[in-house]
Enzyme design. Structure first.
Site, PDB file in Angstrom:
ATOM      1  N   GLU A   1       0.831  -1.195   0.000  1.00  0.00           N
ATOM      2  CA  GLU A   1       0.000   0.000   0.000  1.00  0.00           C
ATOM      3  C   GLU A   1       0.871   1.253   0.000  1.00  0.00           C
ATOM      4  OE1 GLU A   1      -2.433  -0.590   3.445  1.00  0.00           O
ATOM      5  OE2 GLU A   1      -3.120  -2.543   2.712  1.00  0.00           O
TER       6      GLU A   1
ATOM      7  N   ALA B   1      -5.505  -4.074   0.727  1.00  0.00           N
ATOM      8  CA  ALA B   1      -5.959  -5.418   1.093  1.00  0.00           C
ATOM      9  C   ALA B   1      -4.735  -6.249   1.449  1.00  0.00           C
ATOM     10  CB  ALA B   1      -6.741  -6.059  -0.060  1.00  0.00           C
ATOM     11  N   GLU B   2      -4.568  -6.516   2.743  1.00  0.00           N
ATOM     12  CA  GLU B   2      -3.337  -7.164   3.206  1.00  0.00           C
ATOM     13  C   GLU B   2      -3.228  -8.617   2.744  1.00  0.00           C
ATOM     14  OE1 GLU B   2      -3.822  -3.460   5.281  1.00  0.00           O
ATOM     15  OE2 GLU B   2      -5.230  -5.135   4.998  1.00  0.00           O
TER      16      GLU B   2
ATOM     17  N   GLN C   1       1.694  -2.017   5.631  1.00  0.00           N
ATOM     18  CA  GLN C   1       1.937  -0.634   6.036  1.00  0.00           C
ATOM     19  C   GLN C   1       2.034  -0.461   7.552  1.00  0.00           C
ATOM     20  OE1 GLN C   1      -0.949   2.865   5.159  1.00  0.00           O
ATOM     21  NE2 GLN C   1       0.388   2.642   3.364  1.00  0.00           N
ATOM     22  N   PHE C   2       1.136  -1.112   8.293  1.00  0.00           N
ATOM     23  CA  PHE C   2       1.158  -1.078   9.755  1.00  0.00           C
ATOM     24  C   PHE C   2       0.892  -2.486  10.273  1.00  0.00           C
ATOM     25  CE2 PHE C   2       0.157   3.334   8.794  1.00  0.00           C
ATOM     26  CZ  PHE C   2       0.913   4.047   9.718  1.00  0.00           C
TER      27      PHE C   2
ATOM     28  N   ASP D   1      -0.578  -3.241  12.820  1.00  0.00           N
ATOM     29  CA  ASP D   1      -1.938  -3.235  13.350  1.00  0.00           C
ATOM     30  C   ASP D   1      -2.962  -3.745  12.334  1.00  0.00           C
ATOM     31  OD1 ASP D   1      -1.353  -0.874  15.735  1.00  0.00           O
ATOM     32  OD2 ASP D   1      -0.149  -0.830  13.902  1.00  0.00           O
TER      33      ASP D   1
ATOM     34  N   ILE E   1      -2.259  -6.115   9.936  1.00  0.00           N
ATOM     35  CA  ILE E   1      -1.750  -7.338   9.326  1.00  0.00           C
ATOM     36  C   ILE E   1      -2.759  -8.485   9.389  1.00  0.00           C
ATOM     37  CG2 ILE E   1      -0.690  -8.444  11.360  1.00  0.00           C
ATOM     38  CD1 ILE E   1       1.814  -8.913   9.588  1.00  0.00           C
TER      39      ILE E   1
ATOM     40  N   PRO F   1      -5.900  -9.161   8.443  1.00  0.00           N
ATOM     41  CA  PRO F   1      -6.592  -9.743   7.282  1.00  0.00           C
ATOM     42  C   PRO F   1      -5.731 -10.735   6.496  1.00  0.00           C
ATOM     43  CG  PRO F   1      -7.027  -7.395   7.401  1.00  0.00           C
ATOM     44  CD  PRO F   1      -5.967  -7.688   8.415  1.00  0.00           C
TER      45      PRO F   1
ATOM     46  N   HIS G   1      -2.179   2.051  15.820  1.00  0.00           N
ATOM     47  CA  HIS G   1      -0.902   2.370  15.179  1.00  0.00           C
ATOM     48  C   HIS G   1       0.259   2.104  16.136  1.00  0.00           C
ATOM     49  CE1 HIS G   1      -3.748   4.574  12.646  1.00  0.00           C
ATOM     50  NE2 HIS G   1      -2.841   4.494  11.696  1.00  0.00           N
TER      51      HIS G   1
END
Length: 736
Positions: free
Chosen positions: A421, A465-466, A488-489, A491, A493, A495, A536
């Protein structure tokens, strides 16, 4: 003398004029199709018998799906196209070249089982030589792999040099074979179309016009749930029809020729480079979902009888006779031949040796490339800039050196692709070319400039969309690319948990070493952000260190981040690379650029500060806080602390811990995640188990409170472990 004309012999199917072809299929093709269908059904029946004899431990059949799958198998190319089938695809795998014996070896869990060596349930197909990629049980998690595989094939086709072994690459990598018109086949049942990853895969294939053949085998039930409960309107073809760039087909999957026509149109469309195709076949399920299920509990007798009239094998038998392509006798002889083959294959399979009992640990990780070995231990080569008469190597942040490593490795290895992302400089390349924008390169700027240097086919943005990110990376890595992707984070992860737990780290083990998927997943993690709050600031590394097959890395400083990331990229295992957000641009831990070949081996801790009174074991952002506390207690109380930075969490360096405890006889284990069930609990337990006699005090842990991280900075300070908390623990232990 009168003569009489001899009576002609009765015509048989084989002596009649059979020059007529059916959709280009000859009589021999059609008889082969029937044989494969019947063979598939008889293997199912044999497995059911063996299950009742307790020689097979699970059974799930492909009965009722045979016609459409054999039709697909007649058109697709084994060892050329790529296959991500699901557990009903027995007939397809037979058509591609798997044998009855190979399937029955899988059913009994034999060592010679080519699917998994006895590690995976039956009907979870995998065959290296045929490009049938090892499959798993979670419904639909393989669909994104097919998308990633198709992307890899496209990149190899566009950049043939990316298929060659890069100079200096430590991975045992064989040259990739690629074809300009290959198809990535992936299938699922109607129930799986409810899964989010199914829709993510359709979206990416549509956007990128990828050569993916999506096949939905709709037998009307997801175990006991009828299709109208799963699918709005009860018909998935109507629901997906709006996706652009697709070719769509819907057919009676119990009819061989109708299925063949549908697949031919779909495959021709894909091979012509037009985009993906979707084939929806209506099939039947004459047996229960599996032998663990009893369909009589939810399907009435009348429904089951009506379905039996559509049995593809019975229908095709009658059609062959009606078309004079075979006689009853010829087909009965064929059936007898198949029955003998299945019986003989079964006899051999049940006598086949089972796997060695000590083989369970094989293929968790690469057996040929050990990232903890000396091959990954190199010395830094710092650049020198002269200012006046003084040689100066300018210090760089962790963010700088991660970016530098990515640039170095992309230059060295053309197989590396980077996506996630917002990682691209700008998805609308014309803005960059016209210099309307500078480019983003990640929310933390760690991928800045990579797209501009290496192009949008190697550095690009993913959907938000992880699972899509990790699933596509898994397929790319199986196919031969080296994806280095970003979540990206941390937090967000979650999915991707199916992919990170059930797929990426399991590929090598469940295929018994036939396949591997050495992707690198970079993740920004951690708190201490002053306002990061719940979503975050999360840690949770112990969830992933609990996952066999996954390397987990967590550096605390710029130099280690650079060297460990290079090792992660060059090794042959899946790596979760955790980067603490607070440390990206901290003054602590800055370093000069160490050169393009600097590596740090996994499983080797660093002694940040030597000492002889107390050992502190930690990692990540707690390292600078522990160092501050250690310096303070030595300065104010004369207590000498040895500070160990683990650097890698799987593997971790227990030998370094043991050596230090032998010297200090006291130990504190500290980490940022919550105290209960955190990573430190395992280390503390192992110390108590193996080093109890070395201890002069109980093992102590310092960690976050068992709650979430709050937004208010004062609350965040109380929740997360601070330097003062570590100082207090050190002082208490020094007095024990």
């Amino acid at each position: 003398m009168a003569t009489t004309k001899a009576e002609p012999k009765p015509a048989t199917a084989s002596t009649k004029a059979v020059n007529k072809t059916y959709e280009g299929l000859t009589r021999e093709d059609l008889l082969r199709a029937y044989r494969l269908m019947y063979l598939s059904r008889r293997i199912d029946d044999r497995e059911i018998l063996l299950k009742r004899q307790q020689r097979v431990f699970f059974q799930i059949s492909g009965a009722g799906h045979e016609a459409m799958l054999v039709a697909a198998g007649l058109l697709l190319k084994p060892g050329y196209d790529w296959f991500f089938p699901y557990y009903r695809d027995r007939a397809l795998c037979l058509a591609l070249g798997m044998t009855a014996e190979e399937m029955l070896l899988g059913a009994v869990g034999a060592a010679a089982d080519p699917n998994s060596g006895g590690r995976q349930m039956p009907s979870h197909w995998g065959h290296k030589g045929l490009n049938i990629v090892t499959g798993s049980s979670p419904t639909g998690s393989q669909i994104l792999h097919a998308v990633g595989c198709a992307e890899a094939g496209r990149l190899f086709n566009a950049h043939p040099d990316s298929a060659a072994k890069a100079e200096g690459d430590y991975r045992e990598f064989k040259d990739v074979v690629f074809h300009g018109d290959e198809v990535s086949y992936v299938s699922c049942g109607d129930g799986t179309t409810s899964q989010g990853e199914f829709w993510e895969a359709l979206s990416s294939a549509s956007n990128n016009k990828l050569p993916v053949l999506f096949v939905v085998e709709d037998n009307g039930y997801a175990i006991s749930t009828p299709v109208e409960v799963n699918t709005p309107g009860g018909n998935i073809s109507k629901v997906v029809s709006g996706f652009p760039n697709f070719h769509f087909e819907e057919c009676d999957g119990t009819e061989v020729l109708e299925s063949y026509r549908a697949f031919k149109r779909a495959i021709d469309y894909i091979r012509a480079g037009k985009g993906p195709a979707f084939v929806h076949g209506h099939v039947i399920r004459p047996y229960s979902h599996s032998l663990s299920d009893d369909e009589k509990l939810y399907r009435p007798e009348a429904e089951r009888k009506d379905e039996a009239n559509r049995d593809p094998i019975t229908k095709f038998y009658k059609w062959l006779v009606a078309e004079s392509l075979a006689t009853d006798k010829e087909l009965k002889d064929l059936q007898t031949d198949v029955d003998t083959e299945v019986q003989d294959s079964s006899d051999r399979a049940v006598e086949a040796p089972i796997p060695a009992l000590d083989s369970y640990s094989q293929h968790l990780y690469s057996s040929t490339l050990d990232p903890a070995s000396a091959a990954f231990e190199t010395r830094p080569q710092f650049p020198v800039h002269v200012e006046g008469e003084t040689a100066v190597a300018p210090a760089k942040t962790m963010a700088d050196l991660i970016n530098a490593c990515l640039k170095d490795e992309m230059k060295r290895d053309p197989r590396i692709v980077i996506f996630g992302e917002d990682v691209a400089d700008c998805s609308r390349e014309e803005y960059l070319k016209q210099k309307q924008v500078k480019g983003k390169g990640g929310v933390f700027k760690l991928t800045s400039g990579l797209q501009m240097e290496y192009g949008a086919d190697r550095v690009f943005n993913s959907p938000l969309a992880e699972a899509n990110i990790v699933g596509r990376a898994t397929g790319m890595a199986v196919r031969g690319l080296k994806p280095v992707v970003e979540i990206q984070f941390f937090d967000y992860i979650w999915p991707a948990m199916h992919q990170l737990r059930n797929e990426l780290p399991v590929v090598r083990w469940r295929s018994n070493g036939a396949f591997s998927s050495p992707a690198v997943i970079r993740v920004a993690i951690g708190g201490y952000l002053t306002g990061g709050a719940i979503y975050h600031s999360q840690c949770g590394e112990s969830i992933f260190t609990h996952t066999p097959g996954m390397r987990v890395i967590f550096p605390s400083n710029a130099l280690d981040a650079n060297g460990l990331l290079r090792t992660a990229i060059r090794c042959d295992d899946p790596v979760l690379f955790l980067e603490h957000k607070r440390l990206y641009r901290e003054t602590f831990g800055r370093s000069p650029y160490p050169g393009p070949d600097y590596m740090v081996p996994f499983g080797k801790a660093k002694i940040v500060k030597a000492g002889h009174d107390i050992t502190v074991v930690t990692y990540g952002a707690v390292v600078p806080r522990a160092l501050q506390a250690a310096q303070k207690i030595e300065r104010e109380n004369g207590v000498s602390v040895e500070l160990i930075d683990l650097r890698t969490l799987n593997p971790y360096d227990f030998e370094a811990i043991a050596e230090s405890i032998h010297k200090t006889n006291r130990v504190i284990v500290a980490h940022e995640d919550t105290l209960s069930w955190g990573y430190g609990a395992e280390i503390a337990a192992r110390i108590a188990d193996e080093l109890f006699d070395e201890l002069d005090a109980p093992v102590k842990r310092v960690a976050a409170k068992d709650t979430f991280v709050a937004y208010q900075p004062a609350l965040e300070d109380v929740i997360l472990p601070q330097s003062d908390d570590l100082f207090a623990a050190m002082l208490e232990m020094s007095k024990y």
